[in-house]
Design a protein around this motif. Sequence first.
Motif, PDB file in Angstrom:
ATOM      1  N   GLY A  11      32.822  66.287  67.137  1.00 55.67           N
ATOM      2  CA  GLY A  11      32.167  66.145  65.845  1.00 55.67           C
ATOM      3  C   GLY A  11      31.235  67.272  65.479  1.00 55.67           C
ATOM      4  N   GLU A  12      31.179  68.325  66.291  1.00 46.15           N
ATOM      5  CA  GLU A  12      30.324  69.458  65.954  1.00 46.15           C
ATOM      6  C   GLU A  12      30.877  70.213  64.752  1.00 46.15           C
ATOM      7  OE1 GLU A  12      28.803  72.061  69.092  1.00 46.15           O
ATOM      8  OE2 GLU A  12      29.714  70.691  70.562  1.00 46.15           O
ATOM      9  N   GLU A  13      29.967  70.873  64.029  1.00 47.67           N
ATOM     10  CA  GLU A  13      30.396  71.693  62.903  1.00 47.67           C
ATOM     11  C   GLU A  13      31.122  72.924  63.415  1.00 47.67           C
ATOM     12  OE1 GLU A  13      28.628  74.157  59.043  1.00 47.67           O
ATOM     13  OE2 GLU A  13      27.287  73.003  60.325  1.00 47.67           O
ATOM     14  N   LEU A  14      32.237  73.237  62.775  1.00 47.09           N
ATOM     15  CA  LEU A  14      33.035  74.390  63.156  1.00 47.09           C
ATOM     16  C   LEU A  14      32.770  75.540  62.196  1.00 47.09           C
ATOM     17  CD1 LEU A  14      36.430  72.574  63.815  1.00 47.09           C
ATOM     18  CD2 LEU A  14      34.740  73.265  65.517  1.00 47.09           C
ATOM     19  N   LYS A  15      32.448  76.693  62.738  1.00 46.68           N
ATOM     20  CA  LYS A  15      32.275  77.906  61.958  1.00 46.68           C
ATOM     21  C   LYS A  15      33.624  78.631  61.860  1.00 46.68           C
ATOM     22  CE  LYS A  15      27.783  77.367  61.609  1.00 46.68           C
ATOM     23  NZ  LYS A  15      27.135  77.064  60.305  1.00 46.68           N
ATOM     24  N   PRO A  16      33.747  79.613  60.960  1.00 46.47           N
ATOM     25  CA  PRO A  16      35.030  80.324  60.845  1.00 46.47           C
ATOM     26  C   PRO A  16      35.599  80.848  62.158  1.00 46.47           C
ATOM     27  CG  PRO A  16      33.678  80.833  58.951  1.00 46.47           C
ATOM     28  CD  PRO A  16      32.826  79.990  59.870  1.00 46.47           C
ATOM     29  N   PRO A  17      34.810  81.431  63.077  1.00 46.96           N
ATOM     30  CA  PRO A  17      35.413  81.862  64.349  1.00 46.96           C
ATOM     31  C   PRO A  17      35.992  80.704  65.162  1.00 46.96           C
ATOM     32  CG  PRO A  17      33.309  82.956  64.008  1.00 46.96           C
ATOM     33  CD  PRO A  17      33.401  81.883  62.965  1.00 46.96           C
ATOM     34  N   GLU A 224      38.476  81.122  56.919  1.00 43.80           N
ATOM     35  CA  GLU A 224      37.456  81.225  55.872  1.00 43.80           C
ATOM     36  C   GLU A 224      37.742  80.255  54.734  1.00 43.80           C
ATOM     37  OE1 GLU A 224      34.044  82.546  53.910  1.00 43.80           O
ATOM     38  OE2 GLU A 224      34.694  82.849  55.980  1.00 43.80           O
ATOM     39  N   HIS A 225      39.002  80.129  54.370  1.00 45.76           N
ATOM     40  CA  HIS A 225      39.405  79.215  53.298  1.00 45.76           C
ATOM     41  C   HIS A 225      39.035  77.770  53.653  1.00 45.76           C
ATOM     42  CE1 HIS A 225      42.118  77.987  49.947  1.00 45.76           C
ATOM     43  NE2 HIS A 225      42.294  76.913  50.708  1.00 45.76           N
ATOM     44  N   LEU A 226      39.436  77.331  54.831  1.00 47.38           N
ATOM     45  CA  LEU A 226      39.136  75.957  55.250  1.00 47.38           C
ATOM     46  C   LEU A 226      37.634  75.722  55.344  1.00 47.38           C
ATOM     47  CD1 LEU A 226      41.878  75.524  58.009  1.00 47.38           C
ATOM     48  CD2 LEU A 226      41.909  74.570  55.690  1.00 47.38           C
ATOM     49  N   TYR A 227      36.909  76.721  55.829  1.00 52.34           N
ATOM     50  CA  TYR A 227      35.454  76.588  55.967  1.00 52.34           C
ATOM     51  C   TYR A 227      34.790  76.447  54.598  1.00 52.34           C
ATOM     52  CZ  TYR A 227      30.656  77.703  57.337  1.00 52.34           C
ATOM     53  OH  TYR A 227      29.302  77.660  57.541  1.00 52.34           O
ATOM     54  N   GLN A 231      32.631  73.160  53.332  1.00 48.58           N
ATOM     55  CA  GLN A 231      31.236  73.357  52.954  1.00 48.58           C
ATOM     56  C   GLN A 231      30.961  72.774  51.573  1.00 48.58           C
ATOM     57  OE1 GLN A 231      29.951  73.980  56.105  1.00 48.58           O
ATOM     58  NE2 GLN A 231      28.455  75.150  54.933  1.00 48.58           N
ATOM     59  N   LEU A 232      31.878  73.006  50.623  1.00 45.19           N
ATOM     60  CA  LEU A 232      31.699  72.418  49.297  1.00 45.19           C
ATOM     61  C   LEU A 232      31.821  70.902  49.350  1.00 45.19           C
ATOM     62  CD1 LEU A 232      31.290  72.597  46.277  1.00 45.19           C
ATOM     63  CD2 LEU A 232      33.721  73.112  46.001  1.00 45.19           C
ATOM     64  N   GLN A 233      32.756  70.409  50.146  1.00 42.54           N
ATOM     65  CA  GLN A 233      32.916  68.961  50.264  1.00 42.54           C
ATOM     66  C   GLN A 233      31.653  68.304  50.802  1.00 42.54           C
ATOM     67  OE1 GLN A 233      34.860  66.959  49.050  1.00 42.54           O
ATOM     68  NE2 GLN A 233      35.392  65.230  50.354  1.00 42.54           N
ATOM     69  N   ARG A 234      30.976  68.949  51.709  1.00 43.86           N
ATOM     70  CA  ARG A 234      29.739  68.374  52.252  1.00 43.86           C
ATOM     71  C   ARG A 234      28.637  68.315  51.212  1.00 43.86           C
ATOM     72  NH1 ARG A 234      30.753  71.629  57.816  1.00 43.86           N
ATOM     73  NH2 ARG A 234      31.901  69.962  58.893  1.00 43.86           N
ATOM     74  N   ARG A 235      28.677  69.230  50.263  1.00 47.24           N
ATOM     75  CA  ARG A 235      27.669  69.218  49.190  1.00 47.24           C
ATOM     76  C   ARG A 235      27.985  68.189  48.114  1.00 47.24           C
ATOM     77  NH1 ARG A 235      28.248  74.871  49.469  1.00 47.24           N
ATOM     78  NH2 ARG A 235      29.174  74.992  47.385  1.00 47.24           N
ATOM     79  N   THR A 236      29.263  68.010  47.795  1.00 46.27           N
ATOM     80  CA  THR A 236      29.608  67.226  46.599  1.00 46.27           C
ATOM     81  C   THR A 236      30.387  65.943  46.868  1.00 46.27           C
ATOM     82  OG1 THR A 236      31.758  68.324  46.250  1.00 46.27           O
ATOM     83  CG2 THR A 236      29.795  69.401  45.318  1.00 46.27           C
TER      84      THR A 236
END
Length: 358
Positions: A11-17, A224-227, A231-236
Amino acid sequence: MDQALEKALSGEELKPPDIERLLELNLWDLGMAADGLTRRLFGNVVTFIPNLILNYTNVCIVACKFCAFYRPLRHPEAYTMSIDQAVKLAAEVDSRFGIRQILVQGGINPELDIEYYEGLFKALKDRLPHVAIHGLSPIEVDYLARRLRMSYREILERLRAAGMDTLAGGGGEILVDDVRRVIAPHKITAETWLRIMEEAHGLGIMSNATMMYGHVESKADWAEHLYRIIQLQRRTRGFLSFTAWNFEPGNSELTSKVPYPLTSATLLRVVAVARLVFKGELPNIQSSWLTNGLEAAQLTLKFGANDFGGTLYEERVIPATGLGKPTLTKDDVVGLIKAIGLRPAERDNWYRVVKIYS
């Protein structure tokens, strides 16, 4: 276990790398992990929707290099449906098959103003009040806003008032501008696409997210696309679903650079990683049967997808590439889902289950 996969499953947040690392892992390991997540979220239920794709015009001035469907103004093969023609087609398809959604998809036709779309949406709602309109995309919203010197918010509010229920995810492709400049140099930037989506979500207009892979991009661009989407989904919390499909090179300008499509194994990899990145935060992942075929679509349902997508009656964009397209009915989709031991469920435009098949 690989560290990136362990992070995804814990469940950790995944960064682009991290996401890029996942994209390099063994396909079967990805599939098992993604399927486990999907089963915990949805059990053995797979949804689908009977829908019509209303390709109301093929005239487009954006001229994306990957598109075989568009025609310039005055081209002998150019067409634009009148509102009456569009409504008649929708009514005929509904009468024959029964639909719950109309995806309104065309091009940037400079001869069409916002009044055309308002008139079309209102006429469709008057004739088929039970059918949701999943319409247009950030590309049309941006064009209309610039043409009319209005804000994105004003355009979206007018379209919603006319009957648009949700905003389609067209024009996403890859949300990396270096890629977009190659495949669609006249299209809006990645940041603009995301900004319009965020504006729509803020108004309560939900949408779907998309990804077109298999052209000039890299796995780092996929990551990058998936990230950016999550990120937008978490905001909205405004994305209803995610759909990925492969670039189909037939009859397009980009064919000279990319003569062959990627295999279905790539679709499975993208879907599995999307599930590991999105988890239940962006819960619905479609199978994308149109460009990859029905057997590949069935496999995606074991690699993280939980939604078969739509029946896609009357879709014209992919056939323009030369790729054949079967006509699916509800019974066909139900049979395809049952054939792999999963339980079909018909849904509405907002992914609410309306009927579960035994």
